[in-house]
Design a protein around this motif. Structure first.
Motif, mmCIF file in Angstrom:
data_model
loop_
_atom_site.group_PDB
_atom_site.id
_atom_site.type_symbol
_atom_site.label_atom_id
_atom_site.label_comp_id
_atom_site.label_asym_id
_atom_site.label_seq_id
_atom_site.Cartn_x
_atom_site.Cartn_y
_atom_site.Cartn_z
ATOM 1 N N LEU A 30 0.972 -1.226 -0.069
ATOM 2 C CA LEU A 30 0.198 0.223 -0.093
ATOM 3 C C LEU A 30 0.812 1.280 0.016
ATOM 4 C CD1 LEU A 30 -2.949 1.277 0.087
ATOM 5 C CD2 LEU A 30 -2.608 1.150 2.763
ATOM 6 N N GLY A 31 1.961 1.157 0.838
ATOM 7 C CA GLY A 31 2.951 2.241 0.909
ATOM 8 C C GLY A 31 3.413 2.719 -0.599
ATOM 9 N N LEU A 32 3.613 1.476 -1.491
ATOM 10 C CA LEU A 32 4.244 1.712 -2.822
ATOM 11 C C LEU A 32 3.265 2.124 -3.887
ATOM 12 C CD1 LEU A 32 6.668 1.415 -4.690
ATOM 13 C CD2 LEU A 32 6.173 -0.828 -4.934
ATOM 14 N N SER A 33 2.068 1.697 -3.508
ATOM 15 C CA SER A 33 1.112 1.796 -4.757
ATOM 16 C C SER A 33 0.696 3.371 -4.893
ATOM 17 C CB SER A 33 -0.277 1.001 -4.319
ATOM 18 O OG SER A 33 -0.595 1.347 -3.239
ATOM 19 N N VAL A 34 0.339 4.168 -3.786
ATOM 20 C CA VAL A 34 0.184 5.622 -3.741
ATOM 21 C C VAL A 34 1.273 6.345 -4.433
ATOM 22 C CG1 VAL A 34 -0.487 7.543 -2.645
ATOM 23 C CG2 VAL A 34 -1.463 5.303 -1.910
ATOM 24 N N PRO A 35 2.481 6.202 -4.032
ATOM 25 C CA PRO A 35 3.522 7.101 -4.919
ATOM 26 C C PRO A 35 3.786 6.428 -6.338
ATOM 27 C CG PRO A 35 4.413 6.117 -2.496
ATOM 28 C CD PRO A 35 2.964 5.587 -2.806
ATOM 29 N N ALA A 36 3.615 5.071 -6.396
ATOM 30 C CA ALA A 36 3.665 4.738 -8.162
ATOM 31 C C ALA A 36 2.668 5.485 -8.577
ATOM 32 C CB ALA A 36 3.566 3.165 -7.958
ATOM 33 N N LEU A 37 1.540 5.308 -8.163
ATOM 34 C CA LEU A 37 0.276 5.884 -8.855
ATOM 35 C C LEU A 37 0.671 7.431 -9.230
ATOM 36 C CD1 LEU A 37 -2.751 4.427 -7.542
ATOM 37 C CD2 LEU A 37 -1.822 3.995 -9.742
ATOM 38 N N ILE A 38 1.296 8.154 -8.298
ATOM 39 C CA ILE A 38 1.374 9.689 -8.635
ATOM 40 C C ILE A 38 2.842 9.556 -9.573
ATOM 41 C CG2 ILE A 38 2.342 11.517 -7.458
ATOM 42 C CD1 ILE A 38 0.972 10.894 -4.746
ATOM 43 N N ALA A 39 3.598 8.882 -9.493
ATOM 44 C CA ALA A 39 4.801 8.715 -10.360
ATOM 45 C C ALA A 39 4.388 8.575 -11.930
ATOM 46 C CB ALA A 39 5.794 7.801 -10.086
ATOM 47 N N LEU A 40 3.264 7.674 -11.824
ATOM 48 C CA LEU A 40 2.758 7.429 -13.244
ATOM 49 C C LEU A 40 1.862 8.408 -13.748
ATOM 50 C CD1 LEU A 40 2.000 5.447 -15.332
ATOM 51 C CD2 LEU A 40 0.104 4.534 -13.976
ATOM 52 N N ALA A 41 1.255 9.377 -12.849
ATOM 53 C CA ALA A 41 0.513 10.353 -13.232
ATOM 54 C C ALA A 41 1.395 11.383 -13.737
ATOM 55 C CB ALA A 41 -0.436 10.948 -12.257
ATOM 56 N N LEU A 42 2.677 11.532 -13.193
ATOM 57 C CA LEU A 42 3.581 12.442 -13.504
ATOM 58 C C LEU A 42 4.197 12.224 -15.069
ATOM 59 C CD1 LEU A 42 5.679 15.120 -12.999
ATOM 60 C CD2 LEU A 42 7.081 13.425 -12.163
ATOM 61 N N VAL A 44 2.689 10.123 -17.169
ATOM 62 C CA VAL A 44 1.421 10.388 -18.343
ATOM 63 C C VAL A 44 1.372 12.096 -18.642
ATOM 64 C CG1 VAL A 44 -0.867 10.200 -18.864
ATOM 65 C CG2 VAL A 44 0.331 8.191 -17.609
ATOM 66 N N ALA A 45 1.405 12.829 -17.600
ATOM 67 C CA ALA A 45 1.296 14.515 -17.681
ATOM 68 C C ALA A 45 2.494 14.938 -18.809
ATOM 69 C CB ALA A 45 1.044 15.288 -16.450
ATOM 70 N N GLY A 46 3.762 14.463 -18.338
ATOM 71 C CA GLY A 46 4.662 15.072 -18.911
ATOM 72 C C GLY A 46 4.736 14.481 -20.363
ATOM 73 N N VAL A 47 4.736 13.147 -20.640
ATOM 74 C CA VAL A 47 4.651 12.660 -22.091
ATOM 75 C C VAL A 47 3.332 13.289 -22.771
ATOM 76 C CG1 VAL A 47 4.681 10.660 -23.312
ATOM 77 C CG2 VAL A 47 5.887 10.695 -21.288
ATOM 78 N N GLY A 48 2.217 13.072 -22.290
ATOM 79 C CA GLY A 48 1.242 13.585 -23.124
ATOM 80 C C GLY A 48 0.657 14.967 -22.938
ATOM 81 N N ALA A 49 1.336 15.909 -22.468
ATOM 82 C CA ALA A 49 1.133 17.126 -22.414
ATOM 83 C C ALA A 49 0.423 17.797 -23.417
ATOM 84 C CB ALA A 49 2.218 18.243 -22.027
ATOM 85 N N ASP A 50 1.125 17.367 -24.892
ATOM 86 C CA ASP A 50 0.396 18.012 -26.099
ATOM 87 C C ASP A 50 -1.114 17.606 -26.201
ATOM 88 O OD1 ASP A 50 2.675 19.213 -26.784
ATOM 89 O OD2 ASP A 50 3.695 17.427 -27.668
#
Length: 301
Positions: A30-42, A44-50
């Protein structure tokens, strides 16, 4: 009610230990899943900004400046509001994530490569060569990064390239020191002595024996350095010696919006919360990687 037998009493501690370890593994996941989701969101946001951005991050609209976010009475046209010159904050946050990914993607592997090579050579060769290399590390650690950034920006102007160069110079000594310390202990091990006895060369020993044994330490530092590099880039941009004016860097956004903080909180708070979230995420993931790769820490928590 049946009395507990000697057999069930003997099994009770085992069951309790299994439950305790099962709960510990669950908490770790559980302690890893939340940071991993936030890192994945970062990511996705950076790659898919366009594709995710709703506006041009550099488009100026003075007639619509300092519009509040939608949850503070604003319109859905600008979900997170606009800044002091009417630029869409949501779109600029997405492109700011891309800048953070670019800096991290270049600085962290580059510093790890340079520091690892210097640490391997200094630890294996030793002698005068090792001492000279470590004195170079000491000089780099004593070099004030912020003053060096101001000097470089005054000479060639602020740019993202300067930020990457400064952070590379600033971060590689950490890898060199740790790798050298590990190599100094590994070079006395039996498998290294045996390789030397059969005629293996230094390059082969470093590639086959030393590097695989220091790889875990390198990965741990790389994970922990992610948050540090992002915060350092934001700090340099905030001081005006990082990304040039108008660039949607989170540090630059905070610097440009601080003069209007008495009338609008969102140009500062939103990129600041983004930085805080990513910094905490990087530290949590770094701690998890350290616990997973270091056998001395696997059973501590």
């Amino acid at each position: 009610m049946a009395r507990p037998t000697a057999e069930t009493a003997a099994q009770a501690p085992v069951v309790a230990v299994e439950r305790r370890w099962g709960g510990r593994r669950w908490r770790r996941r559980l302690g890893l899943s939340v940071p991993a989701l936030i890192a994945l969101a970062l990511l996705v946001a950076g790659v898919g900004a366009d594709w995710l951005a709703t506006h041009d991050p550099e488009f100026l609209n003075l007639g619509g400046r300092l519009q509040p976010p939608v949850f503070d009475g604003g319109s859905w046209d600008h979900v997170l509001g606009t800044d002091q010159v009417g630029r869409d904050i949501y779109s600029r946050l997405l492109y700011g994530a891309r800048i953070a990914l670019i800096v991290v993607g270049i600085v962290v592997p580059g510093a790890a490569l340079v520091g690892t090579l210097i640490g391997l050579v200094a630890g294996w060769v030793g002698g005068l060569t090792g001492q000279l290399l470590m004195r170079l590390v000491d000089v780099q650690l004593a070099l004030p990064a912020m003053l060096f950034a101001v000097l470089l920006a005054s000479l060639v102007g602020p740019s993202l390239r300067n930020v990457i160069i400064i952070l590379l110079i600033w971060t590689w000594p950490a890898y060199a020191r740790l790798v050298r310390a590990d190599v100094l202990s590994l070079r006395e091990r039996d498998f290294v002595t045996a390789s030397q006895a059969v005629g293996a060369g230094p390059a082969w020993i470093m590639r086959k024996h030393l590097f695989p044994n220091v790889l875990n330490s390198i990965v741990i530092i790389m994970t922990l350095e992610v948050a540090l590099v992002i915060l350092a880039e934001a700090a340099l941009s905030f001081l005006g010696v990082g990304a040039p004016a108008g660039t949607p860097s989170w540090g630059r956004m905070i610097s440009e919006g601080r003069e209007f903080m008495h009338v609008a909180w969102w140009p500062i708070w939103l990129p600041g919360l983004a930085l805080l979230t990513i910094a905490l995420t990087g530290n949590l993931m770094g701690d998890w990687v350290r616990d997973a790769l270091d056998p001395r820490l696997r059973n501590v928590r």
